[in-house]
Enzyme design. Structure first.
Site, mmCIF file in Angstrom:
data_model
loop_
_atom_site.group_PDB
_atom_site.id
_atom_site.type_symbol
_atom_site.label_atom_id
_atom_site.label_comp_id
_atom_site.label_asym_id
_atom_site.label_seq_id
_atom_site.Cartn_x
_atom_site.Cartn_y
_atom_site.Cartn_z
ATOM 1 C CD GLU A 25 25.649 39.087 37.444
ATOM 2 O OE1 GLU A 25 24.639 39.293 36.743
ATOM 3 O OE2 GLU A 25 26.621 38.433 37.049
ATOM 4 N NE ARG A 78 26.290 41.321 34.190
ATOM 5 C CZ ARG A 78 26.536 41.408 32.894
ATOM 6 N NH1 ARG A 78 26.769 42.598 32.347
ATOM 7 N NH2 ARG A 78 26.533 40.347 32.128
ATOM 8 C CB SER A 129 25.020 34.702 36.378
ATOM 9 O OG SER A 129 24.853 34.111 35.111
#
Length: 339
Positions: free
Chosen positions: A335, A164, A239
């Protein structure tokens, strides 16, 4: 090109929180983007590029300029044997691009089906799901230098991808605007990734023994649809937290204490934990504080039940992080981008 004043962001962000941008503009080509960046009331001012609005949480009104990316278009750049290079402009919806590839039997991104957002956001985040990351197929990124207005090409190596992470979230953050992405896919896909998560079980339930990339895409869509709420019906950004990666020594201690702990292999000497499992063990699954809540089917997802503010969703995420840290000694990272 005219900037709109006091523009509502509720309908162009997937959390649907009631927030406003001081000013707003939209571009459908690189030339239009250059024109916007050259406006006297834009140069040197605070601005933010917005794509699908699916990986951002505004914790309050944005006291700057929102510039929305709406560059569309998909084209085949070249073919070499079984390899095909496909360029997608950054304003394309990611899932629409995946469906285009699957419909033409171009393999490599089928496991990334139904991920929200635009193509341009993919490299920034190095999006990933079900054992596949964008870096696995990315060939090249084209990005506009905000200051010089020159378009630069970044190879996959140049992007410095991590979990990520990318150069666009690191040393080049705020310096470039991604305008196009080229992927290297396979016209005759044989190596299919069916081992991660519950894909193999879903394929079995679908009665499929020899799956195609279309079958895998459908399986992933089924799984994600069963776990993740539709942001058009219930505000969310998918998420909310990263799956934490910890040293193996720490994992072994936790595994001894919590034998059912979900985990996956990570880079050498480390193990990836399932953030959703950690959150669920702390009692957050389905919990609601006002209109901000943790989804009843997937603890990794924070939701807006109607009128939650971005600040209320952020505060809920802080409580979740604190409780996981207290119970497991593991620090969760958000995130979703905070603004």
């Amino acid at each position: 090109m005219k900037l709109l004043e006091n523009f509502p962001l509720k309908d162009i962000t997937t959390f649907h929180a009631k927030v406003f941008a001081k000013q707003y503009a939209e571009f459908t080509s690189v030339d239009e983007l250059k024109e916007i960046l050259s406006l006297p009331n834009v140069k040197g001012k605070q601005f933010m590029i917005l794509g699908g609005g699916s990986n951002v949480l505004f914790t309050g009104d944005y006291n700057g300029i929102i510039i929305r990316n709406a560059i569309k278009g998909i084209e085949i750049v070249k073919e070499q044997g079984d390899d095909i290079y496909i360029k997608a402009n950054s304003g394309e919806k990611w899932h629409d691009f995946v469906l285009y590839c699957v419909s033409h039997n171009y393999g490599g991104v089928e496991n990334l089906s139904l991920i929200p957002g635009t193509v341009g956001a993919g490299p920034i985040q190095n999006i990933g799901a079900y054992g596949v990351e964008l870096k696995d197929t990315l060939f090249e990124v084209e990005a506009l230098n905000i200051h010089t207005h020159d378009v630069k090409k970044f190879s996959s190596e140049d992007c410095k991808f991590g979990y990520r992470e990318s150069i666009f979230k690191g040393e080049q953050k705020g310096k470039y605007i991604i305008t196009a992405v080229t992927l290297k896919l396979n016209k005759n896909p044989k190596k299919l990734n069916t081992t991660y998560g519950t894909i193999s079980k879903e394929l079995e339930a679908m009665g499929i023994a020899n799956p195609t990339i279309s079958d895998i895409s459908k399986a992933v869509i089924n799984i994600r649809s069963s776990k993740l709420p539709d942001p058009e019906k219930l505000g969310n950004a998918g998420s909310f937290f990263k799956n934490p990666i910890i040293p193996n020594a720490q994992f072994e201690k936790l595994k001894a204490q919590f034998p059912e702990m979900a985990s996956f292999p990570a880079h050498e000497g480390h193990t990836k934990l399932a953030a959703g499992w950690l959150i669920e063990q702390c009692g957050w699954k389905g919990k609601r504080i006002g209109d901000a809540g943790v989804h009843k089917d997937q603890a990794l997802v924070l939701v807006n039940y109607g009128d939650a503010t971005g600040k209320e969703i952020y505060d809920l995420s802080t409580k979740v992080i604190e409780s996981v840290k207290e119970k497991f000694g593991v620090l969760l990272e958000r995130e979703v981008n905070m603004v």
